[in-house]
Design a protein around this motif. Sequence first.
Motif, PDB file in Angstrom:
ATOM      1  N   MET A 101      -8.241   5.778   1.223  1.00  0.00           N
ATOM      2  CA  MET A 101      -8.628   6.257   2.543  1.00  0.00           C
ATOM      3  C   MET A 101      -8.353   7.762   2.546  1.00  0.00           C
ATOM      4  O   MET A 101      -7.233   8.189   2.265  1.00  0.00           O
ATOM      5  CB  MET A 101      -7.830   5.550   3.637  1.00  0.00           C
ATOM      6  CG  MET A 101      -8.326   5.848   5.036  1.00  0.00           C
ATOM      7  SD  MET A 101      -7.467   4.873   6.303  1.00  0.00           S
ATOM      8  CE  MET A 101      -8.232   3.277   6.053  1.00  0.00           C
ATOM      9  N   TYR A 155     -10.974   5.325  11.607  1.00  0.00           N
ATOM     10  CA  TYR A 155     -12.197   5.240  10.821  1.00  0.00           C
ATOM     11  C   TYR A 155     -13.177   4.353  11.554  1.00  0.00           C
ATOM     12  O   TYR A 155     -12.815   3.621  12.476  1.00  0.00           O
ATOM     13  CB  TYR A 155     -11.934   4.751   9.392  1.00  0.00           C
ATOM     14  CG  TYR A 155     -11.579   3.291   9.259  1.00  0.00           C
ATOM     15  CD1 TYR A 155     -12.545   2.340   8.946  1.00  0.00           C
ATOM     16  CD2 TYR A 155     -10.274   2.848   9.422  1.00  0.00           C
ATOM     17  CE1 TYR A 155     -12.226   1.001   8.814  1.00  0.00           C
ATOM     18  CE2 TYR A 155      -9.941   1.513   9.286  1.00  0.00           C
ATOM     19  CZ  TYR A 155     -10.920   0.594   8.982  1.00  0.00           C
ATOM     20  OH  TYR A 155     -10.603  -0.725   8.858  1.00  0.00           O
ATOM     21  N   MET A 184      -4.856   1.799  -0.685  1.00  0.00           N
ATOM     22  CA  MET A 184      -4.820   0.453  -0.125  1.00  0.00           C
ATOM     23  C   MET A 184      -4.481  -0.580  -1.185  1.00  0.00           C
ATOM     24  O   MET A 184      -5.163  -0.703  -2.192  1.00  0.00           O
ATOM     25  CB  MET A 184      -6.156   0.125   0.539  1.00  0.00           C
ATOM     26  CG  MET A 184      -6.452   1.059   1.698  1.00  0.00           C
ATOM     27  SD  MET A 184      -7.923   0.639   2.597  1.00  0.00           S
ATOM     28  CE  MET A 184      -9.179   0.977   1.403  1.00  0.00           C
ATOM     29  N   ILE A 188      -4.114   7.070   2.401  1.00  0.00           N
ATOM     30  CA  ILE A 188      -3.605   5.727   2.121  1.00  0.00           C
ATOM     31  C   ILE A 188      -4.261   5.222   0.835  1.00  0.00           C
ATOM     32  O   ILE A 188      -5.466   5.344   0.667  1.00  0.00           O
ATOM     33  CB  ILE A 188      -3.911   4.755   3.283  1.00  0.00           C
ATOM     34  CG1 ILE A 188      -3.188   5.186   4.565  1.00  0.00           C
ATOM     35  CG2 ILE A 188      -3.521   3.322   2.911  1.00  0.00           C
ATOM     36  CD1 ILE A 188      -3.538   4.360   5.799  1.00  0.00           C
ATOM     37  N   VAL A 192      -4.858   1.107  11.024  1.00  0.00           N
ATOM     38  CA  VAL A 192      -5.725   2.238  11.361  1.00  0.00           C
ATOM     39  C   VAL A 192      -6.806   1.716  12.296  1.00  0.00           C
ATOM     40  O   VAL A 192      -7.502   0.748  11.988  1.00  0.00           O
ATOM     41  CB  VAL A 192      -6.329   2.878  10.092  1.00  0.00           C
ATOM     42  CG1 VAL A 192      -7.304   3.988  10.463  1.00  0.00           C
ATOM     43  CG2 VAL A 192      -5.221   3.409   9.180  1.00  0.00           C
ATOM     44  N   CYS A 244     -10.423   1.861  -2.751  1.00  0.00           N
ATOM     45  CA  CYS A 244      -9.035   1.718  -2.303  1.00  0.00           C
ATOM     46  C   CYS A 244      -8.410   2.994  -1.770  1.00  0.00           C
ATOM     47  O   CYS A 244      -7.228   2.991  -1.434  1.00  0.00           O
ATOM     48  CB  CYS A 244      -8.178   1.140  -3.418  1.00  0.00           C
ATOM     49  SG  CYS A 244      -8.015   2.192  -4.853  1.00  0.00           S
ATOM     50  N   GLN A 249      -3.167   0.334   6.134  1.00  0.00           N
ATOM     51  CA  GLN A 249      -4.601   0.433   6.398  1.00  0.00           C
ATOM     52  C   GLN A 249      -5.036  -0.550   7.475  1.00  0.00           C
ATOM     53  O   GLN A 249      -6.007  -0.318   8.188  1.00  0.00           O
ATOM     54  CB  GLN A 249      -5.421   0.233   5.115  1.00  0.00           C
ATOM     55  CG  GLN A 249      -5.442  -1.178   4.565  1.00  0.00           C
ATOM     56  CD  GLN A 249      -4.358  -1.446   3.541  1.00  0.00           C
ATOM     57  OE1 GLN A 249      -3.379  -0.721   3.452  1.00  0.00           O
ATOM     58  NE2 GLN A 249      -4.539  -2.486   2.756  1.00  0.00           N
ATOM     59  N   HIS A 250      -4.294  -1.637   7.633  1.00  0.00           N
ATOM     60  CA  HIS A 250      -4.643  -2.641   8.641  1.00  0.00           C
ATOM     61  C   HIS A 250      -4.231  -2.215  10.049  1.00  0.00           C
ATOM     62  O   HIS A 250      -4.546  -2.878  11.027  1.00  0.00           O
ATOM     63  CB  HIS A 250      -4.017  -3.987   8.289  1.00  0.00           C
ATOM     64  CG  HIS A 250      -4.547  -4.553   7.009  1.00  0.00           C
ATOM     65  ND1 HIS A 250      -5.850  -4.982   6.866  1.00  0.00           N
ATOM     66  CD2 HIS A 250      -3.964  -4.727   5.805  1.00  0.00           C
ATOM     67  CE1 HIS A 250      -6.035  -5.415   5.634  1.00  0.00           C
ATOM     68  NE2 HIS A 250      -4.918  -5.264   4.969  1.00  0.00           N
ATOM     69  N   PHE A 304     -13.668   6.459   3.177  1.00  0.00           N
ATOM     70  CA  PHE A 304     -13.222   5.828   1.948  1.00  0.00           C
ATOM     71  C   PHE A 304     -13.806   6.514   0.725  1.00  0.00           C
ATOM     72  O   PHE A 304     -14.961   6.916   0.725  1.00  0.00           O
ATOM     73  CB  PHE A 304     -13.620   4.348   1.941  1.00  0.00           C
ATOM     74  CG  PHE A 304     -12.965   3.586   3.051  1.00  0.00           C
ATOM     75  CD1 PHE A 304     -11.696   3.062   2.888  1.00  0.00           C
ATOM     76  CD2 PHE A 304     -13.609   3.425   4.276  1.00  0.00           C
ATOM     77  CE1 PHE A 304     -11.073   2.380   3.916  1.00  0.00           C
ATOM     78  CE2 PHE A 304     -13.001   2.744   5.312  1.00  0.00           C
ATOM     79  CZ  PHE A 304     -11.722   2.214   5.128  1.00  0.00           C
ATOM     80  N   SER A 310       0.852  -1.181   0.000  1.00  0.00           N
ATOM     81  CA  SER A 310       0.000   0.000   0.000  1.00  0.00           C
ATOM     82  C   SER A 310       0.890   1.233   0.000  1.00  0.00           C
ATOM     83  O   SER A 310       2.076   1.152   0.306  1.00  0.00           O
ATOM     84  CB  SER A 310      -0.875   0.018   1.254  1.00  0.00           C
ATOM     85  OG  SER A 310      -1.701  -1.108   1.303  1.00  0.00           O
ATOM     86  N   ILE A 350       1.337   5.048   1.719  1.00  0.00           N
ATOM     87  CA  ILE A 350       0.914   5.873   2.846  1.00  0.00           C
ATOM     88  C   ILE A 350       1.484   7.278   2.656  1.00  0.00           C
ATOM     89  O   ILE A 350       2.652   7.431   2.262  1.00  0.00           O
ATOM     90  CB  ILE A 350       1.346   5.247   4.197  1.00  0.00           C
ATOM     91  CG1 ILE A 350       0.802   6.054   5.385  1.00  0.00           C
ATOM     92  CG2 ILE A 350       2.843   5.065   4.264  1.00  0.00           C
ATOM     93  CD1 ILE A 350       0.990   5.381   6.735  1.00  0.00           C
ATOM     94  N   THR A 409     -11.329   9.779   9.087  1.00  0.00           N
ATOM     95  CA  THR A 409     -11.113   9.321   7.723  1.00  0.00           C
ATOM     96  C   THR A 409     -12.256   8.424   7.281  1.00  0.00           C
ATOM     97  O   THR A 409     -12.973   7.846   8.099  1.00  0.00           O
ATOM     98  CB  THR A 409      -9.797   8.525   7.578  1.00  0.00           C
ATOM     99  OG1 THR A 409      -9.847   7.397   8.433  1.00  0.00           O
ATOM    100  CG2 THR A 409      -8.594   9.366   7.907  1.00  0.00           C
TER     101      THR A 409
END
Length: 125
Positions: free
Chosen positions: A102, A116, A40, A38, A86, A100, A83-84, A96, A7, A9, A94
């Motif tokens: 963020m 989120y 994703m 991000i 957050v 994909c 993302q995993h 979406f 991903s 960032i 945040t």
Amino acid sequence: MNERCFSWIDPRLEVRETAKYGRGVFATKPVNKDDVLIVMGGYICNTDEENALGEFATNYNMDMSEEHSSCPLQESDIDLMPQHLVNHSCEPNTGFRDTCFMVAMRDILPNEEIVYDYAFVMWSC
């Protein structure tokens, strides 16, 4: 599923320890509303594939539908897919855009944790 999938960032964000949830993602500089934070990347797994990966995958998955989720294939993938990391909040900063991206839902200050609402991605029957 042998390829590594990463991903992106925003460089104004960093992963660090939280007081409550282990690791989380934090702003290091101001972030403006609607900025992409991000992009994703990751692996799409069906329920059987995710279950075969073990508890770490279940703990870090992001539901996409009743049958599919995005999840790391091995523990070392977690660092490549921020993302995993957050965390959840009922008052998210945040959300979406599309499937994909963020994005910031409001301006975010330095040292503020990026959060989120998990209900944004959880599948409901």
